[in-house]
Each structure stands twice: as structure tokens, then as C-alpha cells.
Design a protein around this motif. Sequence first.
Motif, PDB file in Angstrom:
ATOM      1  N   ASN A  96      -8.431  -3.126   6.523  1.00  0.00           N
ATOM      2  CA  ASN A  96      -7.050  -2.929   6.084  1.00  0.00           C
ATOM      3  C   ASN A  96      -6.063  -3.875   6.760  1.00  0.00           C
ATOM      4  O   ASN A  96      -4.905  -3.935   6.378  1.00  0.00           O
ATOM      5  N   SER A 144      -5.046  -5.681  -3.480  1.00  0.00           N
ATOM      6  CA  SER A 144      -3.941  -5.271  -4.343  1.00  0.00           C
ATOM      7  C   SER A 144      -4.266  -5.651  -5.774  1.00  0.00           C
ATOM      8  O   SER A 144      -5.226  -6.376  -6.051  1.00  0.00           O
ATOM      9  N   SER A 145      -3.421  -5.180  -6.711  1.00  0.00           N
ATOM     10  CA  SER A 145      -3.642  -5.514  -8.111  1.00  0.00           C
ATOM     11  C   SER A 145      -3.463  -7.005  -8.365  1.00  0.00           C
ATOM     12  O   SER A 145      -3.900  -7.524  -9.402  1.00  0.00           O
ATOM     13  N   ASN A 194       0.556 -14.111  -1.073  1.00  0.00           N
ATOM     14  CA  ASN A 194      -0.155 -12.878  -1.364  1.00  0.00           C
ATOM     15  C   ASN A 194      -1.121 -13.021  -2.538  1.00  0.00           C
ATOM     16  O   ASN A 194      -2.144 -12.337  -2.585  1.00  0.00           O
ATOM     17  N   LYS A 198      -5.074 -12.324  -1.907  1.00  0.00           N
ATOM     18  CA  LYS A 198      -5.683 -11.126  -2.483  1.00  0.00           C
ATOM     19  C   LYS A 198      -6.832 -11.477  -3.415  1.00  0.00           C
ATOM     20  O   LYS A 198      -7.862 -10.791  -3.440  1.00  0.00           O
ATOM     21  N   CYS A 227      -6.957  -1.213  -4.624  1.00  0.00           N
ATOM     22  CA  CYS A 227      -5.517  -1.406  -4.715  1.00  0.00           C
ATOM     23  C   CYS A 227      -4.880  -0.042  -4.493  1.00  0.00           C
ATOM     24  O   CYS A 227      -5.063   0.857  -5.327  1.00  0.00           O
ATOM     25  N   MET A 230       1.923   0.562  -4.827  1.00  0.00           N
ATOM     26  CA  MET A 230       3.057   0.255  -3.958  1.00  0.00           C
ATOM     27  C   MET A 230       3.206   1.319  -2.881  1.00  0.00           C
ATOM     28  O   MET A 230       3.239   2.511  -3.170  1.00  0.00           O
ATOM     29  N   SER A 236       5.786  -4.013   3.445  1.00  0.00           N
ATOM     30  CA  SER A 236       6.244  -4.213   2.068  1.00  0.00           C
ATOM     31  C   SER A 236       7.750  -4.071   1.907  1.00  0.00           C
ATOM     32  O   SER A 236       8.339  -4.659   0.986  1.00  0.00           O
ATOM     33  N   ARG A 275      -8.336   0.852  -8.567  1.00  0.00           N
ATOM     34  CA  ARG A 275      -7.010   1.433  -8.357  1.00  0.00           C
ATOM     35  C   ARG A 275      -6.992   2.832  -8.938  1.00  0.00           C
ATOM     36  O   ARG A 275      -7.239   3.020 -10.129  1.00  0.00           O
TER      37      ARG A 275
END
Length: 297
Positions: A96, A144-145, A194, A198, A227, A230, A236, A275
Motif C-alpha cells: 500500500n 487505482s482505476s 499517477n 498505476k 482500486c 476515492m 489525496s 474495484r
Amino acid sequence: MDAMTASRIALVTGANQGLGRALVEGLAARMGPDDLVLLTGRDARRVAEAAEDVASSGARAKVEGRVLDVTDADAVAATAAELAERHGGVDIVISNAVARVLPDRSQAEQADEAIDVANGGTHAVLRSFGPVLRPGGRLIVVASSLGTLGHLDPRLHPLFDGATLDQVEYAVESWRSAVHSRTAEEAGWPRWLNVPSKVAQVAAVRAVAAERRDADLATGTLIASVCPGMVDTATSRPWFSDFSQAQTPAEAARAVLDLVLAEEADPALYGELVRFGKVLPWHDGTPPTEQDELLTP
């Protein structure tokens, strides 16, 4: 199963705060009293304080702090080897760790730390903990997406599509070099760190999963990227003005832990970006628009 391997061992990187800490809290609450959750991070004081706080806040499992800098591949390898020797392996590893990237500084000047932590750390965890993951274990990388291949310029797709882990590492270093030589934009790399970071994380997971698929599926072992959606965290928050739809770290951790702690691994999720329990197809996504790029310092 002998006494040494009777309990489950879980480890989370980047776990001093935010989502990482919430993942440790969730694991400690949902695992058993004979299990051990290792909360890791780079700062010894913050690691110790966070581990003590989690352990004293209703945790069922044992919680220990462990200093681990994921940018030090030798340290990651030593930790994996120690856990293999002492406990016979690990059952849950959640990668992470991420470096905080700020909008008021240029992306280029933040590239090295961001790449070293997010990508170098992911590679080190996959290389060192994959071999000591027990049958039926879980090795999860938080991405993440934005990690689907379609978010990159099509010229860059061959660097990551069907790549081995060595090839992903080479692509990441090529990207880093292009950033520093100021040739990244003409080669198709987006300015926003990013996106390539990613994509490379997800590609690294796919590379390792491709090599292990048959053996892991036979033992119910799961390797995947996730993912979390948010999340309202210190990392963030500088990038968004509206957090009304954001999850708290605890809320975001819940879906990740449902995946990690599921009694049986869904073979359809193996090696994929997941996700909220659903696969995000690898080739989906579109590159950042010119407007997106202009908003990136």
C-alpha cells in the motif's frame, strides 16, 4: 499443521496512516487472537505509535509495528526471509506504500520518490513475498482505476501489455529517464505521474500472476491489484476540492478486506485489477486530455 504455521501472518506496507492504517485496523479486528498483523512504515516512532494505538483499540489479532522501507529491496527481502523462517511464510500481504505527490510542485521534481516508493516498492514486495506466500494466501497491491492500460498513449502499450516483471521494471526506468531528460511528453508519457505509475503497478501484478496462475488457482491463492475508490486521506486531499463523495479510510478498507478475507478466492479476479469486487478490464480507459494535462503542474 504444526504450531509454527497454525496462525495467520499479515503484513501491510505504508500503514502509519490513512488507508494503510485502516487496513491494519480491519485485519486486526477480523482476524483471530492467534493471528499476527504487522504494521509497517519508514518512520520508527510513527510505526510504534500507530501499532500501539491499533493494538489497544479493540483488536482481536496481535498487532506489531515493523520498520520497513519498501524502497530498500534488500530490507524487503530480509523481512520476507525472516517471516518465512520464523512463521513458515505469510498469508496476507498488502502493498500500500505511496509517496505523497503535491500539486504545488512540478511532477518532474517529485518523480524519483514517487516511482521509488510506488513502483520500486511494488516490485520488491512482489519479488520477495511472492515466494513465501503460503498456499491459499493473498498478495494484494493497492493501485487505482487509472491503472488500466487504456489510460496510456497507444504507443506505450507494448511496454506493459503481456510484459514480464523485468520488462515492467525496464519500462518504468525508461519513463523515469524520459522525465528527467524532458523527452517524456514527446514519447507519449502523461505529465501526471499517477497514470504511468498505476499502470506499471497493475502490469507488475499481471506479470507475476501470469507466471504463477496454475499453481495458485490450484491452491486458492490470490494475487491481484485493487482500486479502493476515492479515499479522503492526506495524500489525496490536495488534489480535490470536493470530497463529498469520498470514502473514509475505514470505508475504503472494507471492500479490500472483504476480498482479502473471503473464504474462497474467486478465480475470475486472479491477476486482475479489482474495484468493489468487480474486474476493471485491462485495456479500458482513455489517456488524459489536454485539459487534464494543463491542470497538472
